[in-house]
Motif scaffolding. Structure first.
Motif, short mmCIF file in Angstrom:
data_model
loop_
_atom_site.label_atom_id
_atom_site.label_comp_id
_atom_site.label_asym_id
_atom_site.label_seq_id
_atom_site.Cartn_x
_atom_site.Cartn_y
_atom_site.Cartn_z
N LYS A 160 72.41 -97.78 -73.57
CA LYS A 160 72.62 -99.23 -73.48
C LYS A 160 71.67 -100.01 -74.38
O LYS A 160 71.87 -101.20 -74.60
N ALA A 161 70.63 -99.35 -74.89
CA ALA A 161 69.55 -100.07 -75.57
C ALA A 161 69.97 -100.61 -76.94
O ALA A 161 70.72 -99.97 -77.68
N ASP A 162 69.44 -101.78 -77.26
CA ASP A 162 69.59 -102.34 -78.60
C ASP A 162 68.53 -101.77 -79.56
O ASP A 162 68.77 -101.68 -80.77
N HIS A 163 67.37 -101.43 -79.01
CA HIS A 163 66.28 -100.87 -79.81
C HIS A 163 65.60 -99.76 -79.00
O HIS A 163 65.40 -99.90 -77.80
N VAL A 164 65.23 -98.68 -79.70
CA VAL A 164 64.53 -97.56 -79.07
C VAL A 164 63.23 -97.32 -79.82
O VAL A 164 63.23 -97.09 -81.04
N PHE A 165 62.12 -97.37 -79.09
CA PHE A 165 60.81 -97.10 -79.65
C PHE A 165 60.26 -95.83 -79.02
O PHE A 165 60.47 -95.57 -77.83
N LEU A 166 59.51 -95.06 -79.81
CA LEU A 166 58.90 -93.83 -79.32
C LEU A 166 57.40 -93.91 -79.53
O LEU A 166 56.92 -93.96 -80.67
N GLU A 167 56.64 -93.90 -78.45
CA GLU A 167 55.18 -93.86 -78.52
C GLU A 167 54.76 -92.42 -78.81
O GLU A 167 55.07 -91.52 -78.04
N ALA A 168 54.05 -92.21 -79.92
CA ALA A 168 53.83 -90.84 -80.41
C ALA A 168 52.37 -90.46 -80.51
O ALA A 168 52.03 -89.56 -81.29
N TYR A 169 51.49 -91.11 -79.73
CA TYR A 169 50.08 -90.78 -79.89
C TYR A 169 49.42 -90.25 -78.62
O TYR A 169 48.40 -89.56 -78.70
N THR A 170 49.94 -90.53 -77.44
CA THR A 170 49.30 -89.99 -76.23
C THR A 170 49.82 -88.60 -75.88
O THR A 170 49.12 -87.82 -75.23
N SER A 171 51.05 -88.30 -76.30
CA SER A 171 51.60 -86.97 -76.04
C SER A 171 52.72 -86.71 -77.05
O SER A 171 53.22 -87.65 -77.68
N ARG A 172 53.11 -85.46 -77.18
CA ARG A 172 54.21 -85.09 -78.07
C ARG A 172 55.10 -84.08 -77.36
O ARG A 172 54.61 -83.24 -76.61
N LEU A 173 56.39 -84.15 -77.61
CA LEU A 173 57.31 -83.13 -77.13
C LEU A 173 57.44 -82.08 -78.22
O LEU A 173 58.07 -82.31 -79.25
N MET A 174 56.82 -80.91 -77.99
CA MET A 174 56.75 -79.91 -79.04
C MET A 174 58.06 -79.16 -79.23
O MET A 174 58.23 -78.43 -80.21
N GLY A 175 59.00 -79.32 -78.30
CA GLY A 175 60.28 -78.63 -78.42
C GLY A 175 61.35 -79.44 -79.12
O GLY A 175 62.52 -79.04 -79.16
N THR A 176 60.95 -80.58 -79.70
CA THR A 176 61.92 -81.40 -80.43
C THR A 176 61.16 -82.27 -81.42
O THR A 176 59.95 -82.14 -81.59
N ASP A 177 61.87 -83.16 -82.10
CA ASP A 177 61.24 -84.08 -83.04
C ASP A 177 62.09 -85.35 -83.12
O ASP A 177 63.20 -85.41 -82.60
N PRO A 178 61.57 -86.41 -83.75
CA PRO A 178 62.30 -87.68 -83.80
C PRO A 178 63.69 -87.57 -84.42
O PRO A 178 64.62 -88.26 -83.98
N ALA A 179 63.86 -86.72 -85.42
CA ALA A 179 65.19 -86.57 -86.04
C ALA A 179 66.20 -86.03 -85.04
O ALA A 179 67.35 -86.49 -84.97
N ALA A 180 65.77 -85.04 -84.26
CA ALA A 180 66.67 -84.49 -83.24
C ALA A 180 66.97 -85.51 -82.15
O ALA A 180 68.08 -85.56 -81.61
N MET A 181 65.99 -86.35 -81.83
CA MET A 181 66.21 -87.41 -80.85
C MET A 181 67.27 -88.39 -81.36
O MET A 181 68.18 -88.77 -80.61
N GLU A 182 67.14 -88.78 -82.61
CA GLU A 182 68.12 -89.72 -83.16
C GLU A 182 69.52 -89.12 -83.16
O GLU A 182 70.51 -89.82 -82.89
N GLU A 183 69.61 -87.85 -83.44
CA GLU A 183 70.91 -87.19 -83.41
C GLU A 183 71.49 -87.17 -82.00
O GLU A 183 72.67 -87.43 -81.80
#
Length: 250
Positions: free
Chosen positions: A25-48
């Protein structure tokens, strides 16, 4: 509307159905990338997966210049993604307060947190944890002592300590590096830490959990990040048995 969505611990499949609906439903999606990281994926996979752009936020974007996030939330639906659970970090509490002060509606969609995963992986009972601490990489002329002081205070109260390990742009502190730092500090204080529990890749199909003294930790193979460390207090018999079965405690 500003919606804080926890992504869980490791990969794209950890997010809740409710969180996915918020992203859809979101118009904009932001990802905070400094307190933790999901090592099993990356931003490109998220966008897909999400079928929309994901804007990466650095620490200064959230703590010093959150205006674009708040401006977008005033006129549309904004999702603020974080690894783990959104409100474990005080940084995220601050931006929610700022939003409320500007009349922006907010909500939280929780995700699995490392704070609870640590108890599950180690068997250390969650009500026996004291204040947590973080071990940063030392810098020139700077060797922080606060983590060891926190551990000492917890041990004096017979409480376990979760030790978060430093995450920087291109490197992730390992259990071995953290133990080296804590052993240096304990040596300077003339005390010793008798037991550590190291964990790697919580939430992944094959997390690693190893318990032992410093020598064992320094020679153990934990594999790729993310790592986290616990300094246990006195073990309850059930905790000790759990560590023997699931963490190779001798």
């Amino acid at each position: 509307m500003l919606t804080f969505v926890g992504l869980g611990l490791y990969d794209l499949d950890d997010i809740s159905v409710k969180g996915m609906h918020a992203i859809e439903k979101a118009d904009h999606v932001f990802l905070e990338a400094y307190t933790s990281r999901l090592m099993g994926t990356d931003p490109a996979a998220m966008e897909e997966r999400y079928k929309k752009p994901v804007q990466i936020l650095k620490r200064e974007d959230v703590e010093q210049h959150p205006e674009p996030i708040l401006a977008a939330a005033k006129v549309g639906d904004v999702v603020f993604l974080t690894g783990g659970d959104p409100m474990v970090s005080t940084t995220h509490s601050d931006i929610r307060i700022r939003a409320a002060e500007q009349g922006i509606s907010t909500r939280i969609i929780h995700g699995a947190s490392i704070a609870s995963a640590v108890s599950g992986l180690s068997g250390l009972q969650n009500y026996r944890f004291g204040k947590s601490c973080s071990v940063p990489y030392p810098a020139k002329n700077w060797f922080p002592r606060t983590p060891f002081e926190t551990i000492q205070a917890n041990l004096a109260a017979d409480l376990h300590t979760i030790v978060f390990l430093d995450i920087q742009e291109n490197r992730y502190m390992s259990v071995r590096e953290a133990v080296e730092i804590l052993e240096k500090l304990s040596s300077e204080e003339g005390v010793s830490i008798s037991l550590y529990v190291g964990m790697a890749r919580a939430g992944s199909p094959e997390p690693v959990v190893i318990a032992g003294d410093a020598a064992k930790m320094l020679n153990a193979e934990f594999g790729p990040p993310l790592h986290i460390l616990v300094v246990p207090a006195t073990l309850h018999p059930v905790e000790e048995e759990y560590l023997r079965i699931f963490a190779d405690l001798k």
